[in-house]
Write an enzyme that holds these catalytic residues in place. Structure first.
Site, mmCIF file in Angstrom:
data_model
loop_
_atom_site.group_PDB
_atom_site.id
_atom_site.type_symbol
_atom_site.label_atom_id
_atom_site.label_comp_id
_atom_site.label_asym_id
_atom_site.label_seq_id
_atom_site.Cartn_x
_atom_site.Cartn_y
_atom_site.Cartn_z
ATOM 1 N N GLY A 46 0.841 -1.190 0.000
ATOM 2 C CA GLY A 46 0.000 0.000 0.000
ATOM 3 C C GLY A 46 0.875 1.237 0.000
ATOM 4 O O GLY A 46 2.074 1.156 0.321
ATOM 5 N N GLN A 51 3.055 9.852 1.836
ATOM 6 C CA GLN A 51 4.395 9.256 1.947
ATOM 7 C C GLN A 51 5.339 9.719 0.846
ATOM 8 O O GLN A 51 6.555 9.595 0.992
ATOM 9 C CB GLN A 51 4.307 7.725 1.921
ATOM 10 C CG GLN A 51 3.654 7.158 3.172
ATOM 11 C CD GLN A 51 3.493 5.656 3.046
ATOM 12 O OE1 GLN A 51 2.558 5.192 2.428
ATOM 13 N NE2 GLN A 51 4.413 4.902 3.617
ATOM 14 N N CYS A 91 5.704 -0.472 7.678
ATOM 15 C CA CYS A 91 5.438 0.745 6.912
ATOM 16 C C CYS A 91 6.684 1.108 6.124
ATOM 17 O O CYS A 91 7.791 1.070 6.671
ATOM 18 C CB CYS A 91 5.062 1.885 7.864
ATOM 19 S SG CYS A 91 4.668 3.415 7.001
ATOM 20 N N LEU A 92 6.487 1.466 4.871
ATOM 21 C CA LEU A 92 7.627 1.860 4.037
ATOM 22 C C LEU A 92 8.303 3.125 4.563
ATOM 23 O O LEU A 92 9.463 3.378 4.248
ATOM 24 C CB LEU A 92 7.171 2.069 2.584
ATOM 25 C CG LEU A 92 6.666 0.803 1.878
ATOM 26 C CD1 LEU A 92 6.065 1.150 0.524
ATOM 27 C CD2 LEU A 92 7.786 -0.219 1.731
ATOM 28 N N HIS A 133 -4.571 1.559 7.434
ATOM 29 C CA HIS A 133 -3.195 2.058 7.610
ATOM 30 C C HIS A 133 -2.937 3.233 6.647
ATOM 31 O O HIS A 133 -2.400 4.270 7.048
ATOM 32 C CB HIS A 133 -2.232 0.884 7.368
ATOM 33 C CG HIS A 133 -0.772 1.229 7.339
ATOM 34 N ND1 HIS A 133 0.128 0.736 8.257
ATOM 35 C CD2 HIS A 133 -0.039 1.994 6.478
ATOM 36 C CE1 HIS A 133 1.343 1.200 7.968
ATOM 37 N NE2 HIS A 133 1.264 1.957 6.883
ATOM 38 N N GLU A 134 -3.346 3.069 5.392
ATOM 39 C CA GLU A 134 -3.124 4.134 4.397
ATOM 40 C C GLU A 134 -3.944 5.377 4.731
ATOM 41 O O GLU A 134 -3.473 6.506 4.573
ATOM 42 C CB GLU A 134 -3.483 3.663 2.983
ATOM 43 C CG GLU A 134 -2.748 2.433 2.475
ATOM 44 C CD GLU A 134 -1.273 2.441 2.757
ATOM 45 O OE1 GLU A 134 -0.667 3.527 2.816
ATOM 46 O OE2 GLU A 134 -0.710 1.349 2.931
ATOM 47 N N HIS A 137 -2.314 7.578 7.193
ATOM 48 C CA HIS A 137 -1.272 8.449 6.619
ATOM 49 C C HIS A 137 -1.888 9.762 6.130
ATOM 50 O O HIS A 137 -1.291 10.826 6.284
ATOM 51 C CB HIS A 137 -0.580 7.765 5.437
ATOM 52 C CG HIS A 137 0.506 6.793 5.804
ATOM 53 N ND1 HIS A 137 1.613 7.139 6.541
ATOM 54 C CD2 HIS A 137 0.661 5.477 5.498
ATOM 55 C CE1 HIS A 137 2.410 6.068 6.677
ATOM 56 N NE2 HIS A 137 1.844 5.045 6.048
#
Ligand code: GNR
Ligand code: NI
Length: 167
Positions: A46, A51, A91-92, A133-134, A137
């Site tokens: 995702g 991000q 998480c990236l 989660h997204e 952000h």
């Protein structure tokens, strides 16, 4: 096409609140294409526009095994939540850190698609977790902020140490 730079925690820009997309245009579609390329290259399941330092309400998700089921949600809203699940998240923007977070097990999300048309969709399991989660952000929230202050301190120390060691 381009691979975009993913902001790394801690970075104040990860705490910006994204604004709604007023109209889905070629420039939105170009950003989404670049986001998809960035997500697949990482690799991740995702990515939120936040991000990549674009503070617009756009998220993409692909939880398929084959990485061939890209889902795009523009101006996403969760219209129902049910159940609970504790899933180990990563998480990236916080590489190498994996921690359990409690989320809803099932959600219904409504959003606009790439054409700007509204749709709604039910999701459960990893897909539901990833969408939640997204969407965090987009509100400027990173998953580690659900953890205890002690764990957050340890994570920041670990990241600082890693940054020192790679200089
Ligand atoms: O790649 C990712 N994996 C993941 C695993 C469990 C729960 C959430 C995620 S999302 C993450 C990519 C990312 O950072 N998206 O913002
Ligand atoms: Ni993330």
């Amino acid at each position: 096409m381009a691979i975009l730079k993913i902001l790394q925690y801690p970075d104040d820009r990860l705490h910006k609140v994204a604004t709604s997309v007023k109209q889905v245009t070629d420039s939105s579609r170009k950003l989404i294409k670049d986001m998809a390329e960035t997500m697949y290259a990482a690799p991740g399941i995702g990515l939120a526009a936040t991000q990549v330092d674009q503070h617009l309400r756009i998220i993409i998700v692909d939880t398929s095994e084959e990485n061939n089921n890209l889902m795009v949600f523009i101006n996403p809203e969760i219209i129902s939540f049910s159940g609970e699940s504790d899933c180990e998240e990563g998480c990236l923007s916080v590489p190498g850190i994996y921690e359990k977070v409690r989320r809803a097990e099932r959600i219904t999300v409504k959003a606009l698609n790439l054409k700007g048309d509204p749709f709604s969709m039910d999701a459960e399991g990893l897909l539901a977790v990833c969408i939640q989660h997204e969407m965090d952000h987009l509100l400027g929230k990173v998953f580690v902020e659900y953890l205890s202050p002690l764990k957050q301190t340890r994570i920041r120390a670990k990241i600082k140490k890693r940054v020192r060691e790679t200089m």
